[in-house]
Design an enzyme around this catalytic site. Structure first.
Site, PDB file in Angstrom:
ATOM      1  N   ASP A 293      11.266   3.777   5.212  1.00 14.90           N
ATOM      2  CA  ASP A 293      10.995   2.351   5.432  1.00 14.90           C
ATOM      3  C   ASP A 293      12.178   1.703   6.149  1.00 14.90           C
ATOM      4  OD1 ASP A 293       8.741   0.374   3.868  1.00 14.90           O
ATOM      5  OD2 ASP A 293      10.447  -0.624   4.806  1.00 14.90           O
TER       6      ASP A 293
ATOM      7  N   SER B 186      -7.595   0.092   9.916  1.00  9.18           N
ATOM      8  CA  SER B 186      -7.858  -1.271   9.459  1.00  9.18           C
ATOM      9  C   SER B 186      -9.326  -1.579   9.676  1.00  9.18           C
ATOM     10  CB  SER B 186      -7.003  -2.276  10.247  1.00  9.18           C
ATOM     11  OG  SER B 186      -7.405  -3.611   9.995  1.00  9.18           O
TER      12      SER B 186
ATOM     13  N   TYR C  61      -3.522  -5.871  17.666  1.00 11.70           N
ATOM     14  CA  TYR C  61      -3.589  -5.163  16.377  1.00 11.70           C
ATOM     15  C   TYR C  61      -4.902  -4.398  16.263  1.00 11.70           C
ATOM     16  CZ  TYR C  61      -3.741  -4.434  11.303  1.00 11.70           C
ATOM     17  OH  TYR C  61      -3.833  -3.869  10.053  1.00 11.70           O
TER      18      TYR C  61
ATOM     19  N   ASN D 192       1.710   5.093   7.569  1.00  9.09           N
ATOM     20  CA  ASN D 192       1.259   3.831   6.987  1.00  9.09           C
ATOM     21  C   ASN D 192       1.882   2.601   7.625  1.00  9.09           C
ATOM     22  OD1 ASN D 192       0.055   2.118   4.824  1.00  9.09           O
ATOM     23  ND2 ASN D 192       2.179   1.908   4.184  1.00  9.09           N
TER      24      ASN D 192
ATOM     25  N   ILE E 244      -6.371  -6.521   1.009  1.00 11.64           N
ATOM     26  CA  ILE E 244      -5.721  -5.939  -0.157  1.00 11.64           C
ATOM     27  C   ILE E 244      -4.645  -6.919  -0.623  1.00 11.64           C
ATOM     28  CG2 ILE E 244      -4.426  -3.989  -1.069  1.00 11.64           C
ATOM     29  CD1 ILE E 244      -7.279  -3.290  -0.167  1.00 11.64           C
TER      30      ILE E 244
ATOM     31  N   ILE F 217       0.831  -1.202   0.000  1.00  7.35           N
ATOM     32  CA  ILE F 217       0.000   0.000   0.000  1.00  7.35           C
ATOM     33  C   ILE F 217       0.870   1.258   0.000  1.00  7.35           C
ATOM     34  CG2 ILE F 217      -1.553   1.362   1.462  1.00  7.35           C
ATOM     35  CD1 ILE F 217      -2.889  -1.318   2.264  1.00  7.35           C
TER      36      ILE F 217
END
Length: 268
Positions: free
Chosen positions: A37, A145, A158, A90, A191, A18
Site C-alpha cells: 500500500d 467495478s 474510471y 486491488n 461497499i 476491501i
C-alpha cells in the site's frame, strides 16, 4: 477454515477497506499475506493486527503507478515467503473533480487512471505469473467495478479503466490457463468502506439502497469473502469471470421502484 492454507498472497491496496478485509480473511484461512500500500504505516498496522490474531503477514510500500514498485512488491513476497500463489490486484480510484463526462474530463486524469487502475493490473500480473508458473499455478483476482457494467454521468475514465480490467482478466485467463493459473475479476457495488462512510452522505446511500434488490449495503467483508472463494480451490473450475457483488443493484429493471410506487398510488 484453511481454504488457502500455506498459500502466499499479495494484496495491493491492502491497508484499508476491501483490501484490508481481504487480507484479514485470507490470513484467517491460512494464507501468508503481504500487504502492499502507498500508506505504508497503515499496511504495517494491518500486518501487525493479522499477526496478533495468529496469522502471518508482512507489509511493503507500494506505488501502483510505478512499475518498479510493483515489481519490488512481487519479489518481496517471493523472497519473504518462498512463492506467490495469490495476487489480488486491488488498487484503484478516481478524482470526481476531474473525472467528468467525456467532453469535460481532464485528459491528464484519464492517463493517470489508466495507469493506476489498469496498467497496475497488467504489471502486477506480468511479474507474478512467472513465479506462479514455477509454483504449478495460482489465482489472480482483479478489482473491477459496477462502473464496468453500466454507464454513468461522470467517472468516464474510471469506468473505461475498469471495463478494460474485465477484458484484461479474460486475456490473462486465456493465455495462462494451461499453466493452472486462473484469473477472475470482482465488480463491487456500493461497499461501506471507511472512505464511503466518510464521503457519501446518508441521502446518497439511500438513493443507492432504493435500487438494491437486497435491503442493505455491502461491507468490505462481503468482497473479502469473494476474494477468498476465488483464491481457493472452491472455485478451481472458474476462470475469466466477472463476479458482480452488488446486492442485486444492477440485476433489476431500473424502473421497478418507480413502477411499484405508481401501482401503490393507484391502490390508495
Amino acid at each position: 477454515m484453511g481454504r488457502v492454507e500455506q498459500k502466499v498472497a499479495l494484496v495491493t491496496g491492502g491497508a484499508s477497506g476491501i483490501g484490508l478485509a481481504s487480507a484479514q480473511l485470507l490470513a484467517k484461512e491460512g494464507a501468508k499475506v503481504v500487504i502492499g500500500d502507498f500508506n505504508i504505516e497503515g499496511a504495517k498496522a494491518a500486518a501487525e493486527e493479522i499477526k496478533a490474531n495468529g496469522g502471518e503477514a508482512s507489509a511493503i510500500f507500494l506505488d501502483a503507478t510505478k512499475e518498479d514498485s510493483i515489481q519490488e512488491a512481487v519479489e518481496f513476497t517471493v523472497n519473504t515467503y518462498g512463492s506467490i500463489n495469490i495476487l489480488f490486484n486491488n488498487v484503484g480510484g478516481t478524482n470526481l473533480k476531474k473525472d467528468l463526462d467525456v467532453v469535460n474530463l481532464d485528459l491528464d486524469e484519464w492517463d493517470r487512471l489508466m495507469n493506476m487502475n489498469l496498467k497496475s493490473v497488467l504489471i502486477g500480473s506480468r511479474f507474478a505469473i512467472p513465479y506462479m508458473q514455477k509454483a504449478g499455478g495460482g489465482s489472480i483476482i482483479n478489482t473491477a467495478s459496477t462502473a464496468a457494467v453500466a454507464g454513468d454521468a461522470i467517472r468516464s475514465a474510471y469506468g473505461a479503466s475498469k471495463t478494460a480490467v474485465t477484458g484484461l482478466t479474460r486475456y490473462i485467463a486465456t493465455q495462462y490457463g494451461k499453466d493452472n493459473i486462473r484469473c477472475n475479476a470482482i465488480a463491487p457495488g456500493l461497499i461501506l468502506t471507511p472512505a464511503a462512510k466518510a464521503n457519501l452522505p446518508e441521502e446518497v446511500r439511500e438513493i443507492f439502497m432504493k435500487y438494491n434488490a437486497l435491503p442493505y449495503h455491502g461491507e468490505p467483508e462481503d468482497i473479502g469473502n469473494t476474494v477468498v472463494f476465488l483464491a481457493s480451490d472452491d472455485s478451481k473450475f472458474m476462470t475469466g469471470q466477472l463476479l458482480v457483488v452488488d446486492g442485486g443493484h444492477y440485476m433489476t429493471s431500473p424502473t421497478i421502484s418507480d413502477v411499484d410506487n405508481y401501482v401503490a398510488s393507484l391502490q390508495k
